[in-house]
Motif scaffolding. Sequence first.
Motif, PDB file in Angstrom:
ATOM      1  N   GLN A 185       0.843  -1.200   0.000  1.00 54.60           N
ATOM      2  CA  GLN A 185       0.000   0.000   0.000  1.00 54.60           C
ATOM      3  C   GLN A 185       0.880   1.252   0.000  1.00 54.60           C
ATOM      4  O   GLN A 185       1.975   1.261   0.570  1.00 54.60           O
ATOM      5  CB  GLN A 185      -0.919   0.001   1.218  1.00 54.60           C
ATOM      6  N   ASP A 186       0.346   2.289  -0.618  1.00 58.41           N
ATOM      7  CA  ASP A 186       1.134   3.515  -0.751  1.00 58.41           C
ATOM      8  C   ASP A 186       1.464   4.139   0.587  1.00 58.41           C
ATOM      9  O   ASP A 186       2.561   4.687   0.770  1.00 58.41           O
ATOM     10  CB  ASP A 186       0.366   4.532  -1.609  1.00 58.41           C
ATOM     11  N   ASN A 187       0.523   4.079   1.537  1.00 56.90           N
ATOM     12  CA  ASN A 187       0.812   4.745   2.806  1.00 56.90           C
ATOM     13  C   ASN A 187       1.944   4.056   3.553  1.00 56.90           C
ATOM     14  O   ASN A 187       2.771   4.695   4.197  1.00 56.90           O
ATOM     15  CB  ASN A 187      -0.447   4.820   3.661  1.00 56.90           C
ATOM     16  N   ARG A 189       4.397   2.324   2.084  1.00 56.65           N
ATOM     17  CA  ARG A 189       5.613   2.654   1.352  1.00 56.65           C
ATOM     18  C   ARG A 189       6.080   4.075   1.693  1.00 56.65           C
ATOM     19  O   ARG A 189       7.269   4.352   1.822  1.00 56.65           O
ATOM     20  CB  ARG A 189       5.357   2.516  -0.146  1.00 56.65           C
ATOM     21  N   TRP A 190       5.097   4.967   1.839  1.00 58.29           N
ATOM     22  CA  TRP A 190       5.461   6.347   2.187  1.00 58.29           C
ATOM     23  C   TRP A 190       6.159   6.419   3.529  1.00 58.29           C
ATOM     24  O   TRP A 190       7.197   7.064   3.678  1.00 58.29           O
ATOM     25  CB  TRP A 190       4.207   7.218   2.213  1.00 58.29           C
ATOM     26  N   TRP A 238       9.655   1.482  -6.097  1.00 53.54           N
ATOM     27  CA  TRP A 238       8.733   2.454  -5.504  1.00 53.54           C
ATOM     28  C   TRP A 238       8.729   3.817  -6.183  1.00 53.54           C
ATOM     29  O   TRP A 238       7.738   4.525  -6.147  1.00 53.54           O
ATOM     30  CB  TRP A 238       9.084   2.651  -4.025  1.00 53.54           C
ATOM     31  N   THR A 241       5.958   5.246  -8.745  1.00 51.55           N
ATOM     32  CA  THR A 241       4.559   5.263  -8.359  1.00 51.55           C
ATOM     33  C   THR A 241       3.847   6.497  -8.912  1.00 51.55           C
ATOM     34  O   THR A 241       4.457   7.531  -9.196  1.00 51.55           O
ATOM     35  CB  THR A 241       4.430   5.250  -6.822  1.00 51.55           C
ATOM     36  N   GLU A 243       1.470   7.980  -7.154  1.00 48.82           N
ATOM     37  CA  GLU A 243       1.099   8.788  -5.989  1.00 48.82           C
ATOM     38  C   GLU A 243       2.192   9.826  -5.720  1.00 48.82           C
ATOM     39  O   GLU A 243       3.339   9.485  -5.438  1.00 48.82           O
ATOM     40  CB  GLU A 243       0.906   7.884  -4.763  1.00 48.82           C
ATOM     41  N   LEU A 246       3.957   9.847  -2.174  1.00 47.27           N
ATOM     42  CA  LEU A 246       4.900   8.737  -2.038  1.00 47.27           C
ATOM     43  C   LEU A 246       6.149   8.994  -2.875  1.00 47.27           C
ATOM     44  O   LEU A 246       7.274   8.754  -2.418  1.00 47.27           O
ATOM     45  CB  LEU A 246       4.220   7.426  -2.472  1.00 47.27           C
ATOM     46  N   ARG A 247       5.946   9.482  -4.079  1.00 47.76           N
ATOM     47  CA  ARG A 247       7.097   9.735  -4.946  1.00 47.76           C
ATOM     48  C   ARG A 247       8.032  10.761  -4.312  1.00 47.76           C
ATOM     49  O   ARG A 247       9.253  10.599  -4.339  1.00 47.76           O
ATOM     50  CB  ARG A 247       6.617  10.232  -6.303  1.00 47.76           C
TER      51      ARG A 247
END
Length: 1671
Positions: A185-187, A189-190, A238, A241, A243, A246-247
């Motif tokens: 999930q992006d969160n 990964r963030w 990653w 992405t 998002e 996140l990027r």
Amino acid sequence: MDGDVTSPSQVSAMASALIASAADKSPEVQGTVVVALTKLGKHQHAVVLGALRQYILNTPKLELNHRIILLRSMNHILEEVIPDTEINVNLARDLITMALDDMTKSKKLVSEWQSAASDILVTLGTAFVNEVMENLLKKLVPGTLPHFFVVKSLGNLAVANVFKMVPYLSHLLTVFMPMLGLAKQDNMRWVFSKCLGQFAEAILEYVMNLEKAPDPSITRNTFSSELFAAYNVLYNAWVLTRETKLRCSVVDALGKITMLLDMEKLEEQAPKLVSLLVSLYRKQPNDPHPITKALCDVITATTDAQIKVLDLNLDALVTVLHGHICNGNGEKNQKNFNEVLRCFSILAVLYNEMLVNYMLARVDARDERVRIGCLVILRHLINSAPAQMSQRKDIIIVGLTKVLVETSNKVKQHLTRVISAMATHSFLLQEGGEKFVEFIVKQCAYKGPDKPSNLVGQSEQEIANDVALQGMCDDVLYLMTTTIDGMDVVLWPYLFEFLNVDTMTPAVGVICRCLAHIAKKKRENRARDYVINFSEQPIVPSAFGILCRLMILASYPKQPRCHADHILHLLVDIGPVIHHKLANLWDSMIPEMSQFLEDGLTNGLWSQKGWEEKVLQLLSSSVEAVSDDEWTCLLGVELTSQWNLYQQISSHKNFSFKCLGVLLRLSANKDFVDLSLGSLFESVKPSELPEREGAGICLGYAASSHLDLALSKLGTYVKQQVLKKDSSLFSGFFKSDRAMQEAEWLKGIAALCCGYAAYYAPPELVPSRVDAVIVKILLQLFKNVKDIGVKENLVYAVELIACAVHPYHLDNHPVHQPLPPSERSAKNKKKVALASRPDIVGHLLTFLKEDGLTAATTLKAAVLSAMTELIKLDPPLNDADLFQLVKISTEHVISLPEVKEADGDDKEGSKSHVQEQCTVCLYSVMREIIIKKPTPAGLDSVFKHLHTWLMSEKPHERERALRVAGRVFDVYYDTFEVTKHNNSLNTMGVLMSRVIARCCDPAPGLRKESVECVKQLLKIQNKYNGAKPGDSDSAIETLTTLIPYLESNTPQEMYQTMRDLAKVVMSKMPNELTYFVDGSLTTALVECLRDPHPTCANGACLTLHHIFKTRGAGFGKQVIQIVEAIQTALKSVTDGTTRTGILKLVSLLTSHHLQPTVNALLSHPVPFSDKLAKSHSSESDRQIIACWRALGADENLCGPVTEHLLNLLSKGLPYDEKSKGFMKKEYTRFATLQLIAASCALREVFEASASNKSTTPSKSGGGFSRTAAVCLVRAGSMRACGPPPKTEINPYRQAIDTLYCLISSSCSRELSQFLVEKMVWNNLEAVEEEKFFEAIATFASGLAQHRPKDIADIVTFLNAFINSVYVPQRVTVTAFFAQLVADSAANNEILLEVIVNSIRGRLVDSSGAVRRLSIRGLANVVKSTPEQVERYGTSVLSAMMSGMDDKHDHDDSIALEAMTGLERYLNGVKNTNIHSIFVNLCLRIRPCFEKDNPEVRSTSIRLFGCLARCAAGPSENSFQEQVHNNLIAILLHLNDDEPAVRKACKSTLHKIGPALGSEAAGEMFTKFLREDAELHYGEFMNDLSKILVRDLTDKINVYLMGCVTFFKSHWSSIRSNSAMLAGFLMSNVPDDKQGSITKEQICAALIQLLKDSSETVRSKAAEAMSVLHQY
């Protein structure tokens, strides 16, 4: 404090209460509660943190917002405590466990809640990192994705506690690596990428501060392998992405990790990462800053490692970064913009050559943004990387040369900044650097549009940009000159090249400023290159060229961007450069010119003519100092060669012509003069008026030394150019308008040349040249002239010629010295005359007629000015010419339309200025006419043209005519002589009547002029009567004092003033002028009664009053004729004032010749009001009213009428009462008709007496005292009375009006003004009862102050009404008496006894208002003598005490009056014995502290303070006890909502301070409780509580319980104050004294206040608890 120490029980209770209230509905209360918990926690952290933890654990259904607030409060406490206090480990572990459980309790993300818990862990981790890590590591289960906030907490903790966390990072990175693959999930990964970036940041900080680190062996590469593994995941999986958040996080982490990679991996990964980051810009155009920051990290890493691995990426990288610079640095892009510039600075270390070439290749691109971007980067590189850029100087100079032709202002601004940077770093010293200086100078030479029409195609914003660029370049050029060493090599003498360039004129000011700076330094230092060898500098202008140019440009300092001061400074500094003989001269003359320039420009007294004379004098002195005719000729040749520079600036060309004229006058070279005059006529632009004027002056200067040569050139010019073009055979049919216009302009040049040639010609040659040559040429030029400017040139030429032939000019020549008397008489045997003057006058009058009557013009003024000079010449003009001249002149000036004044109208050239100029010139014409013919006929020849204008309907025409008449009278008085043929002025009666009438002109401003005319006519009459010229006549001079009164529109002042004026006039007029015969003053004044302006007719009427009064006895034989004339005037006059004056004439005539006319008036009733009179009365009734007033003004009639009316008002029934209904005790009052009629009639009598102060009530009937008493009681009786049936009058207002008329007519102006200023009449009409009482009291004060002798009689008359059956009459009299006790009766024992006895009898009156006023009056006894105060003291105190207990006082008004009176009594009496009633008095005052009426509260508090001075002796102990009992109430009301109450508390605390038993408290009251000073209540109460606790410890519990009592006050402000005071008192009680206070009860009460309905009270309660940490 140690965490496990047993804490006071009250803190726990208060903390629990605050915790429970933390989620208050008010955000303000929430914030206060959090602050209170934090303060308590700072001192009792174990108790408060434990309470918070227990509350959270024991309340499973705790509302989420409440939980968040408590967690944040806990974090605030920890942040306050941890840096300074050691927290118990067990408590810390409990908090860690609780916070971690809260943070991970929900798998669903609730950001605010879990962030608050995470913050607690991070804060605790700064002191207990091992404990926190131990718990957090338990949450890192291999193979399982950790909680989001566990990862986030680890990252935040790494940054917060770098030195303790870095040793954990190896393990954490090892644990994290398998988990990264589980993060889908992006969160997650963030948070992982964010955490990894924070780890890298912590490592970098650790390495940068190794000297403080616990393990110095850790380096950048220690974690390289672990971080590289993470790098691979971030880079390969990653970063791509979609998002954005996140990027950004991944990119930031990649950048930081790159700085920790080893050399090999850095060389491998840096190019790839750069390419990736560059490509990411396209995916994230709106927020490029994170990518740029990462790029900067990568570039920094490669630069620090000194490896060139970016060669392949460099073009793409620079292109992208350059694009960001081209996009600008707006608010949103500022951070990214700065970061990109940082990238370029770092790149320049290894790639400076490439960067320079890249920018220079694109610096001339088509796109403006690209050009700006290149310039911004180049400037930044020059400033930030000077070592690298210094190697590229030549390339940069060559590359930027092509940008110097730029047209865009934005690009120019950036280029200017680049040039400034280049100059700072010595770039401009290289070959080609002067081109950049030229660019700067060209921008300084921007010339804005001269007129709005020139704005076409250019927006205001563009103009603003041009001006901004110009100012910027001005500053840059000057700073380059003054602050950069070595720049003089470039600028000297290079800047001189720009002086003689036409387009560079606007830049001359700044060029001169820079050159002056350089020249001054070189002259002081005697530099070798200071003196310029002009032969070796062919491009630099010659010394002649520099001198001419600077002289011309300095001539108009107010020209935009002239900067004449800089030009003068340059001239001083280059004097030896121009010529070695000029140095000393200029060193002495130019500083004086500079001072003249500064004074003129700063003081607003600038004289352009004076300045030009200064500059011309400098030129003349310079030529004389050099004393070389060849040098003079070369200078003149250079001057003529520069005329092409001034084609667009006619003012400069004008001055250059004048300079040439000076050179021609000083030169003896005839050929030079001849050639120069030829060049002058060829170069002058005929269409420009300044050039025409300059050419004329030039020829005039030349004529002063070479008259015949100048006239010869002028004659040739007129013949070959002017007349040739004007006399074409077919000019009327085929010549174009332009050609005809040019022909007229040439006439203007020729005309001015004629005029100035005559004016400056040698005096001895004027007689032979003017008529024979000059005027002959001039007369040919008047034909067919239409252009206004050319007409003005011709007229001015006439004026100059007229001046030239006048004897005064010949003796006071502007150039040549007058001849000795012997030679003068020999050469001037024949008198100079202008033979062609009649023809010239005819031409001028034609010009005046053609100019029209529509507006004032400079042509009119010029014609009149020229006429003035022509009139001065002999012989005088004949009567026919004079008549036409005066008629046309007055008509074309006086009848001009009025000019409305506006801002700037006082400036030269404005409409009002031109109008004033025309008027002044007309004065001059009339003055010269009278001087030439000072006889009655001469005076009449002027005044007969003014008579009709004096009665004009337009004020401005009357004003102009009156001013002209005044000037004419002045001149006539000064010039005429009494002779056998001139021994009287037969038109004096007519003249005097016309100006007397104007003394009352509708326009007040004209009256002053009229009085001056009267004075002048009287002086003329005196002179005819034998007085010598210059003799002062005091009677005539007194007329000046009448002017201010005449300018007032008050009838009484007008009457008095005109009467005084008439006295003076009649004292000087012969008897024959006052007879009622044709031509006499009296007959002329009667005719003036029909003046179209009523005020003027009234002025004539007022003058007739005096004539009838003083000389009416001699009108016996003419009575019939007089009455007939008056009746005729009365029929035609509609103005009321004038009619009144005419009726006064009837009365005056009757006083000399009595007739039985008064009885007829008594049968006619007086109308109730003017309104009714106008609507219901016939014409005869109105005449009757007028007669009432006219005869009522007569002192023989006023007495009986007034006496009868007063008797009627005193004994009559004031009003009838009618019940409002059956069984109702309320009544409606109606005024009686008979007494209203009497009151109205009395008012008419007062109105009549107002115009004649000799007829006043004090001199009639019952006298002023009785009149005032009756009118006052009448006004009080009519309050709340309605009108009689079928009438519309307001009886109360009418009664007030009658009283007002009485005061206005019978009393001094001071009393009337006093009553108006005190608003007595407004207050009488007010609805509020108190306003009525105030008005009566003020009325009494006014009478006592201004008519003290009448007071006793007034009291006697009023005493008859004190027991009246009518309540309004008792109220009125009691109010009047109450004030008299204070004002008039204070020093009169008998009067005081009468009034006090009368008032005491009213203490039991049925009317509450009467009782209250009686108390007020008795309280005023304090203002009497000490003996009287002691005599009546018991009665006063008794009355005050009874007033405070009045059972029928439902609104506290009587109690308030009693307390107010008692306060005044106690303050005013030095020795008073109130000990017997002291305690009783205090007990009666105390309940009033809490009354709703703020006035009652403030008065009772002040009264309590007054008791302080009476407390000595037996009452001292009782008073001290009362002070302690009431102190808390007073302190709380010190912050009352009402300012009056706060002020009363300050005053009372001042007074009771000594009785408090604390000297420090008293000093504090004195220091801080100033009446008008703002009090910081909270700080004051805190400081005071410390003193009270220290000095009055035994009273603290009493004070505290008093505060608790006020916790239930119905005022929220008092509840708030009491809570705050209780907190301050308890917080300052020492530990050993805390047992003496009932802390449980107080704390419980404070806790209860947390539930108060007022959020302010809840906040204050929380604040109070925050300081009670020791309980």
